[in-house]
Structures are given as C-alpha cells and as structure tokens.
Write a protein that holds these residues in place. Structure first.
Motif, mmCIF file in Angstrom:
data_model
loop_
_atom_site.group_PDB
_atom_site.id
_atom_site.type_symbol
_atom_site.label_atom_id
_atom_site.label_comp_id
_atom_site.label_asym_id
_atom_site.label_seq_id
_atom_site.Cartn_x
_atom_site.Cartn_y
_atom_site.Cartn_z
ATOM 1 N N ARG A 117 -9.644 66.957 24.786
ATOM 2 C CA ARG A 117 -9.982 65.644 24.250
ATOM 3 C C ARG A 117 -11.215 65.745 23.372
ATOM 4 N NH1 ARG A 117 -9.449 61.926 29.619
ATOM 5 N NH2 ARG A 117 -7.388 62.616 30.223
ATOM 6 N N LYS A 118 -11.296 64.813 22.468
ATOM 7 C CA LYS A 118 -12.394 64.804 21.507
ATOM 8 C C LYS A 118 -13.760 64.825 22.196
ATOM 9 C CE LYS A 118 -14.250 64.193 17.417
ATOM 10 N NZ LYS A 118 -14.189 65.198 16.356
ATOM 11 N N LYS A 119 -13.851 64.114 23.289
ATOM 12 C CA LYS A 119 -15.144 64.015 23.960
ATOM 13 C C LYS A 119 -15.565 65.325 24.599
ATOM 14 C CE LYS A 119 -13.525 62.408 28.466
ATOM 15 N NZ LYS A 119 -13.685 61.365 29.491
ATOM 16 N N TRP A 120 -14.621 66.262 24.709
ATOM 17 C CA TRP A 120 -14.943 67.556 25.312
ATOM 18 C C TRP A 120 -15.141 68.634 24.258
ATOM 19 C CZ3 TRP A 120 -10.219 66.760 28.916
ATOM 20 C CH2 TRP A 120 -10.584 65.921 29.975
ATOM 21 N N GLU A 121 -15.148 68.291 23.014
ATOM 22 C CA GLU A 121 -15.142 69.317 21.968
ATOM 23 C C GLU A 121 -16.346 70.252 22.066
ATOM 24 O OE1 GLU A 121 -16.849 66.293 18.541
ATOM 25 O OE2 GLU A 121 -15.314 67.758 18.054
ATOM 26 N N ARG A 122 -17.455 69.759 22.558
ATOM 27 C CA ARG A 122 -18.642 70.620 22.680
ATOM 28 C C ARG A 122 -18.662 71.399 23.983
ATOM 29 N NH1 ARG A 122 -23.596 66.574 21.121
ATOM 30 N NH2 ARG A 122 -22.993 66.087 18.990
ATOM 31 N N ASP A 123 -17.942 70.888 24.958
ATOM 32 C CA ASP A 123 -18.117 71.378 26.315
ATOM 33 C C ASP A 123 -16.817 71.864 26.939
ATOM 34 O OD1 ASP A 123 -20.048 71.915 28.192
ATOM 35 O OD2 ASP A 123 -19.626 70.134 29.363
ATOM 36 N N TRP A 124 -15.855 72.167 26.096
ATOM 37 C CA TRP A 124 -14.516 72.481 26.597
ATOM 38 C C TRP A 124 -14.528 73.653 27.576
ATOM 39 C CZ3 TRP A 124 -10.187 70.566 27.749
ATOM 40 C CH2 TRP A 124 -9.047 71.350 27.902
ATOM 41 N N ASP A 125 -15.344 74.664 27.320
ATOM 42 C CA ASP A 125 -15.375 75.827 28.200
ATOM 43 C C ASP A 125 -15.807 75.455 29.619
ATOM 44 O OD1 ASP A 125 -14.490 77.528 26.291
ATOM 45 O OD2 ASP A 125 -16.461 78.271 25.743
ATOM 46 N N ASN A 126 -16.573 74.400 29.722
ATOM 47 C CA ASN A 126 -17.084 74.009 31.034
ATOM 48 C C ASN A 126 -16.255 72.934 31.716
ATOM 49 O OD1 ASN A 126 -19.330 75.760 30.861
ATOM 50 N ND2 ASN A 126 -20.355 74.312 29.533
ATOM 51 N N VAL A 127 -15.282 72.427 30.995
ATOM 52 C CA VAL A 127 -14.475 71.358 31.570
ATOM 53 C C VAL A 127 -13.509 71.928 32.601
ATOM 54 C CG1 VAL A 127 -12.720 69.623 31.078
ATOM 55 C CG2 VAL A 127 -14.636 69.934 29.520
ATOM 56 N N ARG A 128 -13.545 71.387 33.784
ATOM 57 C CA ARG A 128 -12.632 71.820 34.836
ATOM 58 C C ARG A 128 -11.755 70.690 35.338
ATOM 59 N NH1 ARG A 128 -15.940 75.500 39.122
ATOM 60 N NH2 ARG A 128 -16.578 77.191 37.764
ATOM 61 N N TYR A 129 -12.185 69.490 35.094
ATOM 62 C CA TYR A 129 -11.488 68.359 35.689
ATOM 63 C C TYR A 129 -10.967 67.418 34.611
ATOM 64 C CZ TYR A 129 -14.270 70.283 39.436
ATOM 65 O OH TYR A 129 -14.851 71.148 40.321
ATOM 66 N N CYS A 130 -9.887 66.728 34.939
ATOM 67 C CA CYS A 130 -9.237 65.879 33.955
ATOM 68 C C CYS A 130 -10.014 64.592 33.731
ATOM 69 C CB CYS A 130 -7.809 65.574 34.395
ATOM 70 S SG CYS A 130 -7.699 64.564 35.885
ATOM 71 N N SER A 131 -10.891 64.265 34.660
ATOM 72 C CA SER A 131 -11.601 62.995 34.538
ATOM 73 C C SER A 131 -12.896 63.045 35.327
ATOM 74 C CB SER A 131 -10.739 61.852 35.068
ATOM 75 O OG SER A 131 -10.520 62.029 36.456
ATOM 76 N N ASP A 132 -13.748 62.078 35.064
ATOM 77 C CA ASP A 132 -14.995 62.002 35.822
ATOM 78 C C ASP A 132 -14.718 61.775 37.300
ATOM 79 O OD1 ASP A 132 -16.501 62.427 33.609
ATOM 80 O OD2 ASP A 132 -16.891 60.315 33.231
ATOM 81 N N ARG A 133 -13.666 61.061 37.562
ATOM 82 C CA ARG A 133 -13.330 60.785 38.959
ATOM 83 C C ARG A 133 -13.028 62.091 39.701
ATOM 84 N NH1 ARG A 133 -8.331 56.994 40.032
ATOM 85 N NH2 ARG A 133 -9.644 55.618 38.792
ATOM 86 N N CYS A 134 -12.264 62.963 39.084
ATOM 87 C CA CYS A 134 -11.933 64.236 39.719
ATOM 88 C C CYS A 134 -13.187 65.114 39.830
ATOM 89 C CB CYS A 134 -10.858 64.960 38.918
ATOM 90 S SG CYS A 134 -9.215 64.280 39.210
ATOM 91 N N ARG A 135 -14.021 65.079 38.837
ATOM 92 C CA ARG A 135 -15.229 65.895 38.886
ATOM 93 C C ARG A 135 -16.119 65.461 40.046
ATOM 94 N NH1 ARG A 135 -18.936 66.298 33.679
ATOM 95 N NH2 ARG A 135 -18.512 64.084 33.763
#
Ligand SMILES: [Zn+2]
Length: 52
Positions: free
Chosen positions: A25-43
């Motif tokens: 997603r666009k909001k993850w473009e800077r942080d994609w490598d660190n994204v593990r969860y589909c949403s803030d709720r899951c995180r």
C-alpha cells in the motif's frame, strides 16, 4: 490470454498476525521491508501491550 499487469505488479506479504495475504500500500512505501501485518489492528494484536 492477454493480461494487464499494472496493479498486479505490487508486492505482497502474509500477515504475521492473521495469516492473510496483503498487498503493498502507498502508506507503506517507505517502510515496506518492516511491514509484517496487514493492519494496525493486527500489529497491536501481536505487538504486545505497552510497546510503542
Ligand atoms: Zn492481519
């Protein structure tokens, strides 16, 4: 079978909390490598209480 490949070029991952696949997603473009969860709720569900 011709196929448009614009949107399907986006990378995807599997959520570490709910196990569902999610797409870049666009909001993850800077942080994609660190994204593990589909949403803030899951995180938050897996991130542990108190950790910010
Ligand atoms: Zn999830």
């Amino acid at each position: 079978m011709p196929r448009m490949r614009r949107k399907s070029d986006l990378p995807s991952k599997t959520c570490a909390a709910c196990g569902l696949p999610f797409t870049w997603r666009k909001k993850w473009e800077r942080d994609w490598d660190n994204v593990r969860y589909c949403s803030d709720r899951c995180r938050r569900a897996k991130g542990g209480a108190g950790a910010v």
